[in-house]
Design a protein around this motif. Structure first.
Motif: not given
Length: 393
Positions: A382, A3, A367, A384-386, A362-364
């Motif tokens: 925010a 994240g 946020k 995020l995940s990658v 990539l997903k938010i």
């Protein structure tokens, strides 16, 4: 999961205020910090265990109580559950603070042979932003009976076959695991043949029929046997295959593979028609009794959809889509059978090598739409995940 936290610090120490334009001469200094999101930002985690095939709407757990959260906090924080998969099996009821079954879960479809089988969820809250991890293990129930790909198998065996001659039988398939999975076989009657089971490296059993009493064509031209596969569930479930033995004349030698195990490597996404390996077996008999045909044995995984073996040459080729992200190693059971019905078995261990065929995704997760100018440092704005399914580099 990786994240990213974005922190903004606004320095307004140089503001010169006037009556009409209080911030006209503001000098802004914005500092952006990109930090690796660590486990210290996870505010709690819980684990549960539920059986597969629960009805839609069934209660999984009281997650608010277990995490020590108030129902009002769930509502004000617009709590929601995030899953990395496209399939959403679990849903959050904010009014009750509980997790419910959204879609019926079939453990075999979700995880196949992988154990333990678990759903990894994240519950996100806002104002302030918090993240909780939820692990739900899906346990197996005995909802699948052992089964054979074929309901019948025929052998043509010479009456001169020697005691100890072996005949490879088809393995049964049971999608369940553990005690609910395939446990044992039985063969009846046992006047001429006995059943031999041999444990293999992948956890399956090699199933063979061994001749223990000489055949007499003048006494029995046809012998009917029943092979039964049993699981260990309660109640036990079973599957059967009828075996017909036609007693013929003179075939003294069984085929013998040149290796008990063949090893090969293949690159994922190899096109159809790509040669994997060529296996060889020999038979000391001459004429039609020495002619050998090759086949891929039945297995729990439908390998016949991915690979094909030339019955005469023993060459194995690709006919389906090979995906490293789904399977890194194939164990292919093969058979060699002569025209007299005698057979031998071997195995191909096929390693799959990875290619860079997946882009990072990539997903938010969450946020903030706005941030106060006096927000302190380390305020999370925010998440995020990658994810990249490819391996290594």
């Amino acid at each position: 999961m990786v994240g990213i936290i974005i922190m903004i610090r606004v320095d307004c120490s140089f503001i010169k205020r006037t009556q009409d334009y209080p911030c006209k001469a503001m000098r802004r200094q914005v500092l952006l910090f990109f930090l690796v999101f660590s486990l210290t930002s996870v505010f709690g985690q819980v684990s549960y265990s539920i059986p597969e095939e629960m009805e839609k709407g069934s209660l999984v757990c009281n997650v608010a109580r277990d995490l020590g959260l108030d129902i009002k906090r769930l509502k004000s924080g617009r709590a929601r559950v995030h899953s990395g998969d496209s399939a959403e099996y679990i849903e959050l009821n904010r009014d009750r603070g509980v997790l419910l079954i959204k879609e019926r879960i079939d453990r075999e479809t979700l995880c196949g042979d992988t154990t333990p089988c678990a759903l990894l969820l994240q519950m996100i809250l806002e104002n302030p932003m918090e993240l909780f991890r939820i692990t739900i293990e899906i346990t197996d129930i005995n909802d699948n009976a052992p089964s054979f790909a074929s309901s019948e198998k025929r052998f043509e065996i010479s009456e001169s076959a020697i005691i100890g001659s072996k005949f490879v039988l088809e393995k049964a398939i049971d999608a369940d695991i553990g005690t609910n999975g395939l446990q044992s076989y039985s063969l009846n009657p046992t006047n001429n043949f006995a059943l031999k089971l041999e444990n293999q490296a992948d956890g399956s059993k090699k199933v063979e029929m061994i001749l223990q009493k000489p055949l007499d064509r003048e006494q029995d031209q046809h012998i009917l046997l029943l092979l039964t596969a049993l699981d260990g569930g309660q109640p036990r479930m079973s599957g059967t295959m009828q075996i017909t033995v036609n007693v013929l004349d003179v075939n003294d030698n069984a085929p013998i593979f040149t290796k008990p195990v063949y090893k090969a490597t293949i690159t994922e996404n190899s096109p159809a028609g790509t040669s994997v390996i060529t296996v060889r077996a020999s038979d000391k008999d001459g004429g039609s009794n020495g002619e050998i045909s090759y086949a891929i044995s039945n297995s729990k995984r439908r390998l016949s959809d991915l690979f094909q073996i030339d019955r005469k040459t023993g060459e194995v080729i690709v006919i389906g889509q090979i995906d490293y992200e789904k399977t890194k190693l194939f164990q292919i059971d093969i058979e060699a059978t002569d025209n007299g019905g005698l057979s031998d078995s071997s195995k191909i261990l096929l390693d799959v090598t990875d290619v860079n065929d997946n882009s990072p995704q990539l997903k938010i997760l969450s946020k903030s739409d706005a941030i106060l100018e006096d927000s302190p440092e380390s305020t999370v704005i925010a998440m995020l995940s990658v994810n990249d399914p490819d391996s290594d580099r």
